[in-house]
Structures are given as C-alpha cells and as structure tokens.
Design a protein around this motif. Structure first.
Motif, short mmCIF file in Angstrom:
data_model
loop_
_atom_site.label_atom_id
_atom_site.label_comp_id
_atom_site.label_asym_id
_atom_site.label_seq_id
_atom_site.Cartn_x
_atom_site.Cartn_y
_atom_site.Cartn_z
N THR A 1 57.79 24.44 26.65
CA THR A 1 59.09 23.87 26.32
C THR A 1 60.04 24.14 27.48
OG1 THR A 1 58.77 24.22 23.94
CG2 THR A 1 61.04 23.92 24.72
N VAL A 2 60.44 23.08 28.17
CA VAL A 2 61.29 23.19 29.35
C VAL A 2 62.54 22.34 29.15
CG1 VAL A 2 61.45 22.87 31.84
CG2 VAL A 2 59.27 23.53 30.82
N PRO A 3 63.74 22.94 29.18
CA PRO A 3 64.96 22.15 29.01
C PRO A 3 65.29 21.34 30.27
CG PRO A 3 65.52 24.44 29.41
CD PRO A 3 64.02 24.38 29.29
N ARG A 4 65.80 20.15 30.09
CA ARG A 4 66.24 19.32 31.20
C ARG A 4 67.67 19.71 31.57
NH1 ARG A 4 67.09 14.08 30.64
NH2 ARG A 4 66.28 13.51 32.70
N PRO A 5 67.93 20.10 32.82
CA PRO A 5 69.30 20.46 33.23
C PRO A 5 70.28 19.30 33.06
CG PRO A 5 67.69 21.18 34.87
CD PRO A 5 66.96 20.28 33.91
N GLU A 6 69.75 18.07 33.11
CA GLU A 6 70.63 16.90 33.03
C GLU A 6 71.36 16.79 31.70
OE1 GLU A 6 67.14 15.82 35.74
OE2 GLU A 6 67.48 16.94 33.89
N GLY B 1 70.14 18.96 28.65
CA GLY B 1 69.79 20.03 27.73
C GLY B 1 68.63 19.72 26.79
N SER B 2 68.20 18.46 26.75
CA SER B 2 67.07 18.12 25.90
C SER B 2 65.78 18.66 26.51
CB SER B 2 66.97 16.60 25.74
OG SER B 2 66.68 15.97 26.98
N HIS B 3 64.73 18.69 25.72
CA HIS B 3 63.47 19.23 26.21
C HIS B 3 62.66 18.16 26.92
CE1 HIS B 3 63.66 22.57 22.94
NE2 HIS B 3 64.35 22.87 24.01
N MET B 4 62.00 18.56 28.00
CA MET B 4 61.07 17.66 28.67
C MET B 4 59.91 17.36 27.74
SD MET B 4 61.06 19.31 32.54
CE MET B 4 60.05 17.98 33.24
N THR B 5 59.29 16.21 27.94
CA THR B 5 58.19 15.77 27.09
C THR B 5 57.05 16.80 27.09
OG1 THR B 5 58.70 13.48 27.60
CG2 THR B 5 56.52 13.92 26.68
N ARG B 6 56.46 16.99 25.91
CA ARG B 6 55.32 17.89 25.78
C ARG B 6 54.10 17.09 25.34
NH1 ARG B 6 56.44 22.47 21.75
NH2 ARG B 6 54.60 23.35 22.76
N TRP B 7 52.94 17.46 25.89
CA TRP B 7 51.67 16.82 25.52
C TRP B 7 50.66 17.88 25.13
CZ3 TRP B 7 50.75 13.09 30.27
CH2 TRP B 7 51.60 11.98 30.15
N GLY B 8 49.68 17.47 24.32
CA GLY B 8 48.57 18.32 23.98
C GLY B 8 47.48 18.26 25.04
N ALA B 9 46.46 19.09 24.87
CA ALA B 9 45.39 19.20 25.87
C ALA B 9 44.63 17.89 26.07
CB ALA B 9 44.43 20.31 25.47
N MET B 10 44.30 17.21 24.98
CA MET B 10 43.52 15.98 25.10
C MET B 10 44.31 14.89 25.81
SD MET B 10 41.49 13.77 22.20
CE MET B 10 40.34 15.12 21.95
N ARG B 11 45.55 14.70 25.42
CA ARG B 11 46.36 13.66 26.06
C ARG B 11 46.57 13.96 27.55
NH1 ARG B 11 52.19 11.13 24.01
NH2 ARG B 11 52.28 9.50 25.63
N THR B 12 46.85 15.21 27.87
CA THR B 12 47.02 15.57 29.27
C THR B 12 45.76 15.30 30.07
OG1 THR B 12 48.60 17.32 28.68
CG2 THR B 12 47.59 17.45 30.86
N SER B 13 44.61 15.66 29.50
CA SER B 13 43.33 15.45 30.19
C SER B 13 43.08 13.98 30.48
CB SER B 13 42.18 16.01 29.35
OG SER B 13 42.33 17.39 29.13
#
Length: 293
Positions: free
Chosen positions: A159-164, A166-178
C-alpha cells in the motif's frame, strides 16, 4: 528519443531520474498519463508545482499546441483507447495512429526546445505505446527495464500513497502481476525482433553497480557519460519536470541507492511459487534464479 519500457514497479522512475541528471537529457515522466493526470486533473509536476502552473509545461503546451486544453487531452485519450492497446501489438495499425503519435511527437519536440536539450526520456513503460511510436515514425531507442518478478509482485502488493492526492497506488495480486510482467516483457522482446533499437537493463544490475551500468547505458544511447552527480551509491538529484511516476520523482538532493530485496521475507511462499511458476521461462531468459532463490 528515449523510451523506458517495462512493467510498473520495475525501477523505471529511478532510472529516468538518473538519466535526467546527464547533460542534455530532458526527463518527462510518464507522458502517456500527461493528458489525464496533467492537463485534465492538474496533478503535481515533479518540480512540485501543479501542472497548469508549471512554467516548463506551460511553455511546452504553448509551443506544441498553442496551449493546453481539456478538449485536446480528451481527444488524445479517445485516440489512445482506439489505437494504443496491448491486443494490437502483433499488428499495430489504425487510421488514427498518425494523429495519436503526432501528439506525442509535438510534446517531445517542444520539450527539447524549451529545455534546450539533446534527448527526451519518456518513462511511459507501456509496450503498446512504444509500438505505436515506432510504427508512427518516431524511432525511439527503447530501454527495456527488467526486475525480478517476485520483487515486482511484492511491490504491487504494498500500500503506497500517491503524493499527488493521497490516494493509494493500484495494488495487484501475484497472478495478475505475473501475467502482466510476462506480457510486457514479451512484447518488448518482440519490439527488438522487429528492428527497433532496444537495450535491456536489469534493475538489480543498476543497483549493484550504478556507475558501470549508467556509463554503459549512456554510451549505448549516445549520451554524455559525465556522472558527477553520482558518488558511489549516493546520487545528487535536482528537480525534474516529470508528469507522472512513482513518488521518487519528487526526490531532491542526496539519495542513497540501495537494493530492495524485501520480497525475500515479505512475499508469502504460496505467492512466490505462483510468480515463479508463471514467469519461469522469462526469469531464466533474463538471468534470474528459480523458486529456491
């Protein structure tokens, strides 16, 4: 022009910041997101100013299009939905391709004029855009940035906040990332097979020996190899007018470069196995050790 390609969370923003310190190099960030995040949403430029108030981008817009407008941005975004699609990579071609690529060419040329530079860097990453640019006559030198897919998967879980905003950067699971990691890297390999100039850089090599990796890359790109901003693993970064990218695009001053291998303890064993299994052929191709590593 220089195009940084690869899947997000692979180190493209870091590499762009380093290249941006070389004499004559103009880093622009992820130009693919300029239209929505910069022109429409007015998000922050890497210099800290909102896009509409950034003097650099204001002048780029004037030179390229007579000024930025919502209508222009929405037109380019419509073109992107028609033209710039991963599924079109095997046979890039569309009646609107020339107009779409012309918008990017105008941005690149205007940025060079405003900055008085010799080369622009677009870190948009998307292989589909690289194909569009090549098919549209831009002739990019693509820098294919690769990172161990297990490290990439771990990064996409965070979970990484966007400085622009404050919302969170998109998160993906292992299968989607792969699947995305494999698709983007395979597409960039295909780009090289089609005659586009492609230079591959591994994130791990960059962090292990920044000076040697940057020197070699700069020589391949035909850039000045003066690395006065780099002292061992410490880099001195100035402000950059980048329109999108991870939070590091806002970093200024001395930054310590350190290899991030948090995935070794942070990526659950099941997910590590999923990533290793789905990406095994390309992991081997790019020199990464298997599941036991």
């Amino acid at each position: 022009m220089i195009f940084l390609g690869g899947l997000g969370r692979s180190g493209t923003t870091l590499l762009e910041r380093l290249l941006g310190e070389l004499p004559g190099v103009v880093p622009l960030g992820e130009v693919v997101h300029l239209w929505a995040r910069g022109v429409v949403a007015g998000e922050l430029c890497g210099c800290g100013e909102a896009f509409p108030r950034c003097p650099f981008w204001r002048e780029v817009g004037e030179r390229a299009f007579g000024g930025w407008s919502r209508e222009l941005a929405e037109r380019v975004l419509r073109l992107r939905r028609r033209v710039d699609r991963t599924r079109r990579i095997p046979a890039v071609g569309h009646p609107d391709l020339a107009e779409y690529v012309a918008a990017y060419r105008s941005v690149y040329n205007a940025a060079l004029q405003v900055a008085g530079g010799a080369a622009v860097v677009d870190s948009s990453k998307h292989a589909s855009l690289a194909f569009c640019l090549a098919a549209g006559g831009v002739q990019p030198h693509v820098v294919h940035v690769v990172r161990d897919p297990r490290a990439v998967a771990h990064s996409w879980r965070r979970t990484v906040p966007r400085p622009e905003d404050g919302s969170h950067m998109t998160r993906w699971g292992a299968m989607r990332t792969s699947l995305h990691w494999s698709a983007q890297n395979l597409a960039l390999d295909l780009l090289a097979a089609r005659g586009v100039e492609v230079t591959r850089v591994r994130y791990e090599d960059l962090l292990a020996d920044p000076r040697a990796t940057l020197t070699d890359l700069a020589e391949r790109l035909g850039l000045d190899t003066s690395l006065g901003f780099l002292d061992g693993t410490t880099v001195s970064l100035g402000r950059a007018h980048t329109v999108s990218g991870n939070p590091m695009r806002f970093a200024v001053g001395q930054v310590e470069l350190s290899h991030d291998d948090a995935w070794r303890g942070g990526l659950p064993a099941v997910q590590r196995a999923v990533v290793s299994g789905l990406t095994a052929p390309l992991m081997t191709r790019y020199g990464y050790r298997g599941a036991a590593a």
